[in-house]
Scaffold this active site. Sequence first.
Site, PDB file in Angstrom:
ATOM      1  N   ASN A   8       0.946  -1.227   0.023  1.00  0.00           N
ATOM      2  CA  ASN A   8      -0.031  -0.169   0.074  1.00  0.00           C
ATOM      3  C   ASN A   8       0.750   1.189   0.098  1.00  0.00           C
ATOM      4  OD1 ASN A   8      -1.712   2.048   0.388  1.00  0.00           O
ATOM      5  ND2 ASN A   8      -2.289   1.460   2.490  1.00  0.00           N
ATOM      6  N   TRP A   9       0.929   1.688  -1.135  1.00  0.00           N
ATOM      7  CA  TRP A   9       1.850   3.112  -1.343  1.00  0.00           C
ATOM      8  C   TRP A   9       1.487   4.402  -0.541  1.00  0.00           C
ATOM      9  CZ3 TRP A   9       4.755   3.501  -6.471  1.00  0.00           C
ATOM     10  CH2 TRP A   9       5.597   2.666  -6.639  1.00  0.00           C
ATOM     11  N   LYS A  10      -0.033   4.211  -0.229  1.00  0.00           N
ATOM     12  CA  LYS A  10      -0.605   5.480   0.332  1.00  0.00           C
ATOM     13  C   LYS A  10      -0.472   6.636  -0.580  1.00  0.00           C
ATOM     14  CE  LYS A  10       0.541   3.657   4.952  1.00  0.00           C
ATOM     15  NZ  LYS A  10       0.119   3.601   6.433  1.00  0.00           N
ATOM     16  N   HIS A  90      -9.256   0.732   4.933  1.00  0.00           N
ATOM     17  CA  HIS A  90      -8.013   1.067   5.636  1.00  0.00           C
ATOM     18  C   HIS A  90      -8.357   2.153   7.022  1.00  0.00           C
ATOM     19  CE1 HIS A  90      -3.926   2.333   6.563  1.00  0.00           C
ATOM     20  NE2 HIS A  90      -3.714   1.306   5.824  1.00  0.00           N
ATOM     21  N   GLU A  92      -6.835   4.439   8.039  1.00  0.00           N
ATOM     22  CA  GLU A  92      -6.793   5.921   7.694  1.00  0.00           C
ATOM     23  C   GLU A  92      -7.776   6.441   7.033  1.00  0.00           C
ATOM     24  OE1 GLU A  92      -2.848   5.470   5.636  1.00  0.00           O
ATOM     25  OE2 GLU A  92      -1.831   4.733   7.552  1.00  0.00           O
ATOM     26  N   GLU A 160      -5.213  -5.319  10.316  1.00  0.00           N
ATOM     27  CA  GLU A 160      -3.968  -4.411  10.604  1.00  0.00           C
ATOM     28  C   GLU A 160      -4.375  -3.733  11.947  1.00  0.00           C
ATOM     29  OE1 GLU A 160      -2.204  -3.065   6.759  1.00  0.00           O
ATOM     30  OE2 GLU A 160      -4.125  -1.864   7.151  1.00  0.00           O
ATOM     31  N   GLY A 166       2.650   1.912  10.697  1.00  0.00           N
ATOM     32  CA  GLY A 166       3.766   2.894  10.455  1.00  0.00           C
ATOM     33  C   GLY A 166       4.074   3.303  11.924  1.00  0.00           C
ATOM     34  N   SER A 205       3.732  -2.272  10.065  1.00  0.00           N
ATOM     35  CA  SER A 205       5.122  -2.436  10.394  1.00  0.00           C
ATOM     36  C   SER A 205       5.814  -3.697  10.172  1.00  0.00           C
ATOM     37  CB  SER A 205       5.230  -2.072  11.928  1.00  0.00           C
ATOM     38  OG  SER A 205       4.930  -0.776  12.368  1.00  0.00           O
ATOM     39  N   GLY A 226       3.045  -1.262   4.187  1.00  0.00           N
ATOM     40  CA  GLY A 226       2.873   0.138   3.954  1.00  0.00           C
ATOM     41  C   GLY A 226       4.401   0.429   3.474  1.00  0.00           C
ATOM     42  N   GLY A 227       4.834   1.337   4.423  1.00  0.00           N
ATOM     43  CA  GLY A 227       6.167   1.877   4.167  1.00  0.00           C
ATOM     44  C   GLY A 227       7.081   1.130   3.472  1.00  0.00           C
TER      45      GLY A 227
HETATM   46  C1  PEP Z   1      -0.606   0.114   5.867  1.00  0.00           C
HETATM   47  O1  PEP Z   1      -0.533   1.081   5.488  1.00  0.00           O
HETATM   48  O2  PEP Z   1      -1.728  -0.621   5.643  1.00  0.00           O
HETATM   49  C2  PEP Z   1       0.716  -0.340   6.816  1.00  0.00           C
HETATM   50  C3  PEP Z   1       0.687  -1.726   7.315  1.00  0.00           C
HETATM   51  O3  PEP Z   1       1.402   0.397   7.052  1.00  0.00           O
HETATM   52  P1  PEP Z   1       3.127   0.095   7.559  1.00  0.00           P
HETATM   53  O4  PEP Z   1       3.460  -1.236   6.929  1.00  0.00           O
HETATM   54  O5  PEP Z   1       3.993   1.114   7.114  1.00  0.00           O
HETATM   55  O6  PEP Z   1       2.954  -0.022   8.892  1.00  0.00           O
END
Ligand code: PEP
Length: 245
Positions: A8-10, A90, A92, A160, A166, A205, A226-227
């Site tokens: 997920n590049w957000k 998600h 967010e 999640e 994050g 994470s 994500g990251g």
């Molecule tokens: C996400 O945005 O779905 C996520 C899991 O982010 P991260 O891996 O950066 O915690």
Amino acid sequence: MRKIAAGNWKMHGSRLQLDHIKALAERHKEAACDIIICPPAAFVSLARDYAGPLEIGAQDCHSEEKGAYTGDISAQMLAELGATHVIVGHSERRAGHGESNATVCAKARAAQKAGLIPIICIGETLEERKAGAAQHVIKEQLDDSLPEASDSTPFVVAYEPVWAIGTGMVPRLEEIDEIHQLCRSELRRSHPMLADETPLLYGGSVKGSNAAEIFSVADVDGALVGGASLKAEDFSPIIEALEQS
Ligand code: PEP
């Protein structure tokens, strides 16, 4: 079931960043798992051009097919751009855009109607976990966010924990195991036809350094990342750990 490494590049990325998709496509030509990259909607079509055997997803869609919804994008439009999956619910979006379980469910149904596979996100906040309410919250989100059982169109569930996204904080493996087992048993009750074929992803994470131990948990069928999905050199070790799990 094929396991899934989803990125997920957000709201990150640019045309230049799409080179990372090209690099992943070259490195993982015959991957033993499905690899799905979800860039911002603006890049879905270009990303598709670079993705070779990888799949491209989006990060959100509207619940309606069309209408006066300025700035929104429909599932059908994403499908026309080459997406095969779309993330819905998600945290967010739930927190930042006030999306309820009912909204998430409507989006998941819209995605399925357009031929997309929804990746439906659920997860408790830190306050809910500290209050001992994690299991209750997860059950409620599953009950109210998933499409009807009468529809045998596939979907993916991503657990999640909000506090792990994050932050660098990851639940203990026993905690991940407990929630994934709960999800599987709830699915067997609510969606008996699909339950054992529905991938349950963990997200929060995930990195190359912790991926193998997370993937060793029985009902973890992959990750939503994500990251660490933004650069091919960070995402590749996660994909490899999943292939070896
Ligand atoms: C996400 O945005 O779905 C996520 C899991 O982010 P991260 O891996 O950066 O915690």
